[in-house]
Design an enzyme around this catalytic site. Structure first.
Site: not given
Length: 223
Positions: A156, A15
């Protein structure tokens, strides 16, 4: 010889910068929005993927990953599939804590985080083994859905590190050897139905200018 219809062309995308990254805290599953720098990173990420044929996009449900998926998908208009298995590690008591304070207040955790991440137990949160298991399940889902196609996963840092370890090593004990980092970093693989793997790139951030790269050592103890 495995032909293209027996390969998954897979991109793993971390991200963009979130408010938690900007504030130098452990976020885990805390659902903070993205930062102004994150917005700039996403504009460039969208351009990177503009002319890449994509068949499917999978994302963690957390805002910072989902908005990254939307950028990847900007010029493709595919449905974005949310998978809860792609959420970041539950960091438990470390949630919202400054990184330096977390490493100071939890020295046993800090030592394992730095030297044997496969053995980490996040205080009042998940173990690395639990995160690795989620990553394996998400990867199996994408492989089953998209063999012979191109898929993008937005997630992530720690989850993607576990997933890359499964792709490359098939062994959680090798987690220390895997580095997946940098906001909007792109890793790319061809994964054969026979288990073969071709690594095209790892943690590539060539779409970002120097001023948007961020700190590559943000989560390193005693940097």
């Amino acid at each position: 010889m495995v032909n293209d219809m027996e390969k998954l062309h897979l991109y793993l995308v971390r991200h963009c910068e979130s408010l938690g990254n900007h504030e130098n805290i452990f976020q885990g599953q805390l659902d903070l929005d993205i930062s102004a720098t994150g917005e700039k990173q996403l504009a460039l990420l969208a351009l990177r993927f503009r002319n890449i044929p994509i068949d499917a996009v999978y994302s963690s449900p957390l805002k910072r990953a989902y908005k990254t998926a939307e950028a990847v998908d900007l010029y493709h208009s595919l449905p974005i599939i949310k998978l809860p298995e792609l959420m970041e590690v539950d960091v438990g008591a470390l949630s919202s804590m400054k990184l330096d304070k977390a490493f100071t207040d939890y020295p046993v955790f800090a030592e394992k985080w730095q030297n044997s991440p496969q053995n980490c137990i996040f205080p009042e949160g998940e173990t690395t083994a639990e995160v690795y298991d989620r990553a394996k399940k998400a990867l199996a889902r994408v492989k089953a859905d998209c063999m012979g196609k191109t898929a993008v996963i937005t997630s992530h840092g720690f989850l993607l590190r576990c997933m890359a370890c499964e792709i490359l090593e098939h062994d959680i004990e090798r987690l220390s050897d895997i580095r997946i980092g940098g906001n909007t970093s792109v890793s790319e693989f061809y994964i054969g139905i026979d288990g073969s793997v071709e690594t095209v790139r790892l943690s590539d951030k060539s779409h970002l200018p120097k001023e948007l790269l961020g700190d590559p050592n943000q989560y390193v103890v005693h940097k």
